[in-house]
Design an enzyme around this catalytic site. Sequence first.
Site, PDB file in Angstrom:
ATOM      1  N   LYS A 143       0.817  -1.249   0.046  1.00 21.18           N
ATOM      2  CA  LYS A 143      -0.086  -0.189   0.076  1.00 21.18           C
ATOM      3  C   LYS A 143       0.704   1.246   0.090  1.00 21.18           C
ATOM      4  O   LYS A 143       1.961   1.194   0.744  1.00 21.18           O
ATOM      5  CB  LYS A 143      -0.873   0.035   1.404  1.00 21.18           C
ATOM      6  CG  LYS A 143      -1.986   1.207   1.333  1.00 21.18           C
ATOM      7  CD  LYS A 143      -2.759   0.963   2.465  1.00 21.18           C
ATOM      8  CE  LYS A 143      -3.940   2.117   2.725  1.00 21.18           C
ATOM      9  NZ  LYS A 143      -4.620   1.774   4.089  1.00 21.18           N
ATOM     10  N   SER A 180      -9.303   1.841   2.780  1.00 25.58           N
ATOM     11  CA  SER A 180      -8.613   2.573   2.066  1.00 25.58           C
ATOM     12  C   SER A 180      -7.479   1.946   1.399  1.00 25.58           C
ATOM     13  O   SER A 180      -6.714   2.375   0.466  1.00 25.58           O
ATOM     14  CB  SER A 180      -7.783   3.569   2.797  1.00 25.58           C
ATOM     15  OG  SER A 180      -7.029   3.194   3.847  1.00 25.58           O
ATOM     16  N   SER A 189     -10.218  -0.213   7.064  1.00 28.55           N
ATOM     17  CA  SER A 189      -9.575  -0.342   5.488  1.00 28.55           C
ATOM     18  C   SER A 189      -8.744  -1.497   5.207  1.00 28.55           C
ATOM     19  O   SER A 189      -8.437  -1.486   4.140  1.00 28.55           O
ATOM     20  CB  SER A 189      -8.433   0.809   5.529  1.00 28.55           C
ATOM     21  OG  SER A 189      -8.967   2.273   5.633  1.00 28.55           O
TER      22      SER A 189
END
Lengths: 424, 424
Positions: free
Chosen positions: A73, A142, A166
């Site tokens: 990420k 996210s 997330s």
Amino acid sequence: MSASRFPAPVSAVALAAAVEDGRTTAAEAIERSIAAVEAHDEMLSAFVATSFDDARAAAAVSGPLAGLALGVKDIIDTAGMATEMGSPLYAGNRPRADAPVVALARRAGAAVIGKTVTTEFAYLQPGPTRNPARLDHTPGGSSSGSAAAVAAGLIPLAFGTQTGGSVVRPAAFCGVAGFKPSFRLIPTVGVKCFSWSLDTVGVFGAGVADAAYFLAALTGRDLRVDTVAPSAPRIGLVRTHLWEEASAEMRQAVETAGRLAEAGGASLVDIDLPGLFADAFSAHQVIQDFQAAQALAWEYDHHAAALSPILRDALTLGRMLTPADYDRARRTARQARLALRELFADIDVILTPSAPGAAPEGLATTGTSIFNRLWTLMGTPALNVPGLTGAGGLPLGVQIVAPFGRDRACLEAGRFLERQLSGA
Amino acid sequence: MSASRFPAPVSAVALAAAVEDGRTTAAEAIERSIAAVEAHDEMLSAFVATSFDDARAAAAVSGPLAGLALGVKDIIDTAGMATEMGSPLYAGNRPRADAPVVALARRAGAAVIGKTVTTEFAYLQPGPTRNPARLDHTPGGSSSGSAAAVAAGLIPLAFGTQTGGSVVRPAAFCGVAGFKPSFRLIPTVGVKCFSWSLDTVGVFGAGVADAAYFLAALTGRDLRVDTVAPSAPRIGLVRTHLWEEASAEMRQAVETAGRLAEAGGASLVDIDLPGLFADAFSAHQVIQDFQAAQALAWEYDHHAAALSPILRDALTLGRMLTPADYDRARRTARQARLALRELFADIDVILTPSAPGAAPEGLATTGTSIFNRLWTLMGTPALNVPGLTGAGGLPLGVQIVAPFGRDRACLEAGRFLERQLSGA
């Protein structure tokens, strides 16, 4: 739009075994992931940047993750490539060092293949990633790119982070396993902070055993659940005060999961959360916003115009919270953590929705974390168990939560449930 | 070598009042600090780099810290200037953002005047900083430059960090106030991590009220202790199992401090720590080393030759610790935190040495944190109270510790004791 073009998810456990047995090589396995990213990511938009040369070089490193391509990420620092946080403020930002979780993954042989799309600073402003199950639906956030890339079969493993929901939410929307370990089981060092009491690094894999395998390799802990059949857990079904916010098909999915678990020998009891937990749910927002207003103080003070309106407004509200508001929220959280221990007295794990329903249509929002925030605040392990599908072919995830520190129990129960859902 | 060349320490409280009253301006106050750094830092070596233009620009910002020059330990990120961690590995490293504590200080009007010397990654390998009281003695570490610059009157305020004893020890050796707040009262975000369960940002000021004033401005909390006379606390004198490691003059200093506090109306009782706390003292090392081996994994794996031998050896040992060792140490720490609450049942604060004695001669080591580690592990506020002097004119610091979350009680008791020590 159809999604049939994507390969099936790749099991990290199966691929690692193939590498170990010599049925394939680490180099070949990495090349297959590179080819899949090259073939499909233009459609999926899961990656911000790729590092194929680095990934190829990693084939020389032995270890339990050898041959396994890893997506990271893009709020997690990586040496030698940019970490852009989903924000124009960090365009071209090149941290000197790998975040510890990345360094630990490389030590274990993982091949970092690229940085995956994050919402802006892991808050709510979406990136371009699509849901591989239906391209006109959000993958969730996210950790959008990490969940989508694993679900689309481009890579076997990915790192995400969770402050609200997330990891568990995008895993549910995309139909893969997403595991948020106990708070601080693995370090958040080198990860852009939103809330230092909540941010947790999580892992994605095709199935529960794959995520567990990854975490076992990172930590050296006895967390693998692929080697023996999982035992039947004692399950508490927790609907929470938000049950009416869940869609009919999600409520049905949770009930179905409970029945299938019982059919496999699990015990199932209904558990009503005391009102304290509704207060704790609200306290999550106070703690998150108070801390975010400090964590992103530089961005807010010097570059407010470069922030999305939704983030800027959240930080403005966070600045208006007082230390007294914050201390009250922390006390509520502490009380709820103590009360949760008692709730777990006669059960091993909690079963509850991973999200209010399937992935919403459109890419303008990533959905809501209302079924995740409480567990993030509690610091407990939380896992999305994939396997159910709703109307329109979209995945419906159910969530397993275990007591703080009982990560293995969470993964084992999740593996048990996953097998029941698949009829195995 | 004599130290008479340095100016007297500058009280932040007095200087802020002068700015507010119009007796001086923020711009003038900042210029005086700039002139002092220019005149004296060649001898002291407290600064890695200066940012005089930035500091001058800060004179335009109003707030409680207007006019107050601030030194920032060089493991704390600053936008627009390098953050080099005391390591050649980070030469020229320019983080994009200010760490939140720096951003909050700027919001309150502080003028960041430069980065202060840190030991390598805030561990043990010293930098070049000298002790302003005697230039051939260590200033302590790891926040060496911050303590020395405040003690030498170059700046009124500085940030440090503590993982073992890196705020309280250098404050004691240099003769200033150094305060480590409750764990996570202020964020460590943007601060190079050594141990995420221990690292704490701390503040330096000429006296206790100055450090308190700084922390009050940063947090918006009711922590100032300069406005009313502090009340007499109930003190527990804790010698710890390491009492025999303290020098005769340090043992004398602690007894003297206790007697002077009693003379001012404080109550004083001896408290023997149960054996659990000796176990917790040892657990500190396990937790620190286990986490450091992960926190600095990239540096160790890719640049081991660029690390000092003392750090490299610590990380090698840290890698050999197992998750079981680590979990055992965490359990011990948790038990000690619970037991500590009971110890505080009938006292407000603990009085104990800040260090085994005065600053050792030479610059080859920064001394030892044996009298600090337990309190860092407990997460409690801990404060060096200056005012006593030993043989050869070197400061002797005594330490005040309060329960977790009772930062105000710690500062107030410290202010009380400081006044008693000075005969005020």
